[in-house]
Design a protein around this motif. Structure first.
Motif, PDB file in Angstrom:
ATOM      1  N   ARG A  86       2.036   1.040  -5.489  1.00  0.00           N
ATOM      2  CA  ARG A  86       1.355   1.880  -4.466  1.00  0.00           C
ATOM      3  C   ARG A  86       1.698   1.675  -3.126  1.00  0.00           C
ATOM      4  O   ARG A  86       1.533   2.679  -2.229  1.00  0.00           O
ATOM      5  CB  ARG A  86      -0.210   1.450  -4.625  1.00  0.00           C
ATOM      6  CG  ARG A  86      -1.003   1.936  -5.847  1.00  0.00           C
ATOM      7  CD  ARG A  86      -2.439   2.172  -5.890  1.00  0.00           C
ATOM      8  NE  ARG A  86      -3.088   0.802  -5.802  1.00  0.00           N
ATOM      9  CZ  ARG A  86      -3.315  -0.163  -6.869  1.00  0.00           C
ATOM     10  NH1 ARG A  86      -3.035   0.318  -7.947  1.00  0.00           N
ATOM     11  NH2 ARG A  86      -3.893  -1.118  -6.577  1.00  0.00           N
ATOM     12  N   LEU A  87       2.379   0.507  -2.866  1.00  0.00           N
ATOM     13  CA  LEU A  87       2.826   0.351  -1.660  1.00  0.00           C
ATOM     14  C   LEU A  87       4.122   0.610  -1.611  1.00  0.00           C
ATOM     15  O   LEU A  87       5.097   0.441  -0.462  1.00  0.00           O
ATOM     16  CB  LEU A  87       2.827  -1.150  -1.255  1.00  0.00           C
ATOM     17  CG  LEU A  87       1.125  -1.622  -1.016  1.00  0.00           C
ATOM     18  CD1 LEU A  87       0.969  -3.092  -0.710  1.00  0.00           C
ATOM     19  CD2 LEU A  87       0.623  -0.917   0.176  1.00  0.00           C
TER      20      LEU A  87
ATOM     21  N   GLN B 120       1.291  -3.200  -9.842  1.00  0.00           N
ATOM     22  CA  GLN B 120       0.803  -1.846  -9.541  1.00  0.00           C
ATOM     23  C   GLN B 120       0.467  -1.759  -8.160  1.00  0.00           C
ATOM     24  O   GLN B 120       0.612  -0.617  -7.723  1.00  0.00           O
ATOM     25  CB  GLN B 120      -0.457  -1.304 -10.411  1.00  0.00           C
ATOM     26  CG  GLN B 120      -0.177  -1.154 -11.869  1.00  0.00           C
ATOM     27  CD  GLN B 120      -1.118  -0.882 -12.710  1.00  0.00           C
ATOM     28  OE1 GLN B 120      -2.659  -0.796 -12.360  1.00  0.00           O
ATOM     29  NE2 GLN B 120      -0.878  -0.239 -13.886  1.00  0.00           N
ATOM     30  N   GLN B 121      -0.073  -2.639  -7.523  1.00  0.00           N
ATOM     31  CA  GLN B 121      -0.410  -2.679  -6.223  1.00  0.00           C
ATOM     32  C   GLN B 121       0.805  -2.319  -5.274  1.00  0.00           C
ATOM     33  O   GLN B 121       0.986  -1.887  -4.331  1.00  0.00           O
ATOM     34  CB  GLN B 121      -1.035  -3.907  -5.863  1.00  0.00           C
ATOM     35  CG  GLN B 121      -1.891  -3.791  -4.327  1.00  0.00           C
ATOM     36  CD  GLN B 121      -2.833  -5.227  -4.144  1.00  0.00           C
ATOM     37  OE1 GLN B 121      -3.282  -5.857  -5.199  1.00  0.00           O
ATOM     38  NE2 GLN B 121      -2.968  -5.355  -2.984  1.00  0.00           N
TER      39      GLN B 121
ATOM     40  N   ALA C 251       2.380   7.912   2.373  1.00  0.00           N
ATOM     41  CA  ALA C 251       2.807   6.968   1.768  1.00  0.00           C
ATOM     42  C   ALA C 251       3.867   6.825   1.233  1.00  0.00           C
ATOM     43  O   ALA C 251       4.831   7.739   1.005  1.00  0.00           O
ATOM     44  CB  ALA C 251       2.051   7.347   0.199  1.00  0.00           C
TER      45      ALA C 251
ATOM     46  N   GLU D 286      -5.918  -6.625  -6.207  1.00  0.00           N
ATOM     47  CA  GLU D 286      -6.854  -5.778  -6.367  1.00  0.00           C
ATOM     48  C   GLU D 286      -7.040  -5.592  -7.803  1.00  0.00           C
ATOM     49  O   GLU D 286      -6.145  -5.675  -8.718  1.00  0.00           O
ATOM     50  CB  GLU D 286      -6.209  -4.184  -5.761  1.00  0.00           C
ATOM     51  CG  GLU D 286      -6.486  -4.307  -4.165  1.00  0.00           C
ATOM     52  CD  GLU D 286      -5.767  -2.664  -3.711  1.00  0.00           C
ATOM     53  OE1 GLU D 286      -5.359  -1.890  -4.743  1.00  0.00           O
ATOM     54  OE2 GLU D 286      -5.323  -2.736  -2.558  1.00  0.00           O
TER      55      GLU D 286
ATOM     56  N   ARG E   1       7.501   6.770  -1.112  1.00  0.00           N
ATOM     57  CA  ARG E   1       7.600   7.068  -2.396  1.00  0.00           C
ATOM     58  C   ARG E   1       8.169   6.056  -3.086  1.00  0.00           C
ATOM     59  O   ARG E   1       9.009   5.183  -2.761  1.00  0.00           O
ATOM     60  CB  ARG E   1       8.797   8.172  -2.111  1.00  0.00           C
ATOM     61  CG  ARG E   1       7.917   9.297  -2.295  1.00  0.00           C
ATOM     62  CD  ARG E   1       8.958  10.553  -2.247  1.00  0.00           C
ATOM     63  NE  ARG E   1       9.487  10.815  -0.877  1.00  0.00           N
ATOM     64  CZ  ARG E   1      10.626  11.364  -0.610  1.00  0.00           C
ATOM     65  NH1 ARG E   1      11.513  11.573  -1.369  1.00  0.00           N
ATOM     66  NH2 ARG E   1      10.799  11.678   0.621  1.00  0.00           N
ATOM     67  N   SER E   2       7.414   5.876  -4.377  1.00  0.00           N
ATOM     68  CA  SER E   2       8.030   4.747  -5.411  1.00  0.00           C
ATOM     69  C   SER E   2       8.410   5.551  -6.953  1.00  0.00           C
ATOM     70  O   SER E   2       7.848   6.550  -6.744  1.00  0.00           O
ATOM     71  CB  SER E   2       6.991   3.794  -5.419  1.00  0.00           C
ATOM     72  OG  SER E   2       5.872   4.272  -5.971  1.00  0.00           O
TER      73      SER E   2
ATOM     74  N   GLN F 174      -1.705  -5.902 -12.236  1.00  0.00           N
ATOM     75  CA  GLN F 174      -2.284  -5.477 -10.987  1.00  0.00           C
ATOM     76  C   GLN F 174      -1.493  -5.775  -9.808  1.00  0.00           C
ATOM     77  O   GLN F 174      -1.452  -4.891  -8.931  1.00  0.00           O
ATOM     78  CB  GLN F 174      -3.826  -6.161 -10.769  1.00  0.00           C
ATOM     79  CG  GLN F 174      -4.743  -5.814 -11.837  1.00  0.00           C
ATOM     80  CD  GLN F 174      -4.850  -4.475 -12.066  1.00  0.00           C
ATOM     81  OE1 GLN F 174      -4.577  -3.773 -11.182  1.00  0.00           O
ATOM     82  NE2 GLN F 174      -5.443  -4.128 -13.187  1.00  0.00           N
TER      83      GLN F 174
END
Ligand code: ADP
Length: 385
Positions: free
Chosen positions: A170-171, A166-167, A10, A102, A12-13, A163
């Motif tokens: 996550r990316l 936040q998506q 994944a 999402e 990193r953010s 949203q």
């Protein structure tokens, strides 16, 4: 590659919410300024299209910002707001609302446009047969006919911004909150803000990052930021939009109503009124209330005029259920960008200088905004790859 690097696939953010968290990066491939719905959506699409490009999303307030246009925007997708040639963009946006963002809550709710006369219409009593509370708002003699958009959707644009951001995180997107950005070509100045114990907002520190591409998605402030950043004049405008409330009972079945350019959107056990925008507000305009029969109100004069003109067909507007307020601070309102300076233009994306992009949503962003954000993301990636 070290074991630590390969341990997680994944991206990193990082999220910096306040000035206590040290901010040290000095460059990103892309910086997006503004995490309203346009900036947040653009950041999400950039992550989806180009996960190899590092991205920083910068927002002056929180997420969603309580001040921006996004949080108050009506959130009504309707085919009635689609100009010729924009059908595909509207359908794409609709699809994204339903399944691309999402956790976004979207309701299917017809939009009933009330008309004084017209061909190809249905009787308004028939269009509202299942919604007696809506029928009770109008005089059917004044509005005997209606057009119905059965595919209309309602949602909360503030939730969309949250949203989508936040998506994007996550990316692998990075997010810097409470930071006012000053975008330029190839770089962005970042003023990290904090609140003193006397409630003043002050700059705590200023950082500068290099960026191969800068997307300005700062709503009504966007054109001004670009003008300051690169010394260019743009043709865009802005308008202050007020959203008064009509406190009448509604239900999940109450349709969105529209009459004479005024939209009545069922929300929080009442109706939010979205008045038409007639023109851009002049430079320096300060929102101020008007007067109705000698009494000060929080509604602007032009909004009052529009409502008074509709009172014959919508008698509920002349009842004490309409919240007039005493000053403009009593009525929810926000500055909305007007792409091209016109009230009825569509969202736009452009590149005023190499590597500097301007993304504007405006009044039609509910129906077309996501398609424009995606088109810009595609263009940005094409210039960088
Ligand atoms: P849109 O519908 O186009 O997304 P909004 O006004 O809702 O428009 O969103 C613009 C966002 O940009 C707001 O959340 C606002 O706080 C933010 N913003 C405006 N100016 C700046 C700036 N200079 N730096 C960072 N964020 C900004």
């Amino acid at each position: 590659m070290s074991a630590a690097d390969s341990a997680s696939t994944a991206p990193r953010s990082q999220v910096w919410a306040h000035v206590g968290q040290p901010f040290t990066p000095d460059s990103f491939d892309i910086v997006v300024v503004g995490a309203g719905r346009m900036g947040a959506a653009c950041a999400l699409y950039l992550r989806q299209l180009a996960p190899h490009l590092s991205l920083l999303l910068v927002e002056e307030g929180g997420l969603p910002n309580e001040e921006g246009a996004t949080i108050l925007a009506p959130g009504v997708w309707t085919a009635f707001d689609v100009p010729e040639g924009q059908e595909a963009a509207a359908e794409w946006t609709r699809e994204q609302l339903l399944s691309g963002i999402e956790k976004l809550e979207v309701e299917s709710r017809p939009l009933v446009e009330l008309l004084r006369d017209g061909a190809d219409t249905v009787p308004s009593s028939e269009a509202l047969a299942h919604a007696p509370e809506a029928l009770a708002l109008l005089d059917p003699q004044v509005y005997p006919c209606a057009h119905v958009d059965d595919r209309a959707l309602t949602y909360r644009p503030g939730q969309l911004a949250l949203q989508a951001a936040q998506q994007a995180i996550r990316l692998g997107a990075n997010l810097l909150l409470n930071t006012r950005a000053e975008p330029g070509v190839g770089q962005v100045k970042l003023h990290r803000l904090t609140v003193t114990n006397t409630h003043q907002i002050v700059v705590h520190e200023t950082r500068q990052v290099r960026a191969r591409a800068v997307v300005v998605a700062a709503g009504a402030a966007g054109p001004v930021l670009v003008e300051h950043g690169v010394g260019l004049h743009t043709r865009h405008g802005r308008a202050y939009v007020q959203y008064p409330r009509l406190n009448l009972p509604t239900s999940a079945q109450t349709p969105v109503l529209r009459a004479g350019g005024l939209t009545l959107r069922p929300q929080n056990d009442g109706l939010t009124l979205i008045p038409p925008i007639h023109h851009r507000d002049p430079q320096g305009y300060q929102p101020a209330g008007g007067q109705l029969t000698g009494v000060l109100t929080g509604l602007r004069r032009e909004v009052l005029e529009d409502l008074v003109a509709l009172m014959d067909g919508l008698p509920a507007l002349s009842s004490d259920r309409l919240e007039l307020g005493r000053s403009s601070a009593d009525i929810a309102g926000a500055w909305v960008s007007l792409p091209g300076g016109q009230p009825d233009t569509i969202p736009t994306a452009e590149q005023p200088a190499p590597g500097l992009f301007l993304l504007l949503g405006g009044p039609r962003a509910d129906t077309l905004g996501l398609a424009t954000a995606h088109a810009l993301a595609t263009e940005v990636v094409a210039t960088l790859d």
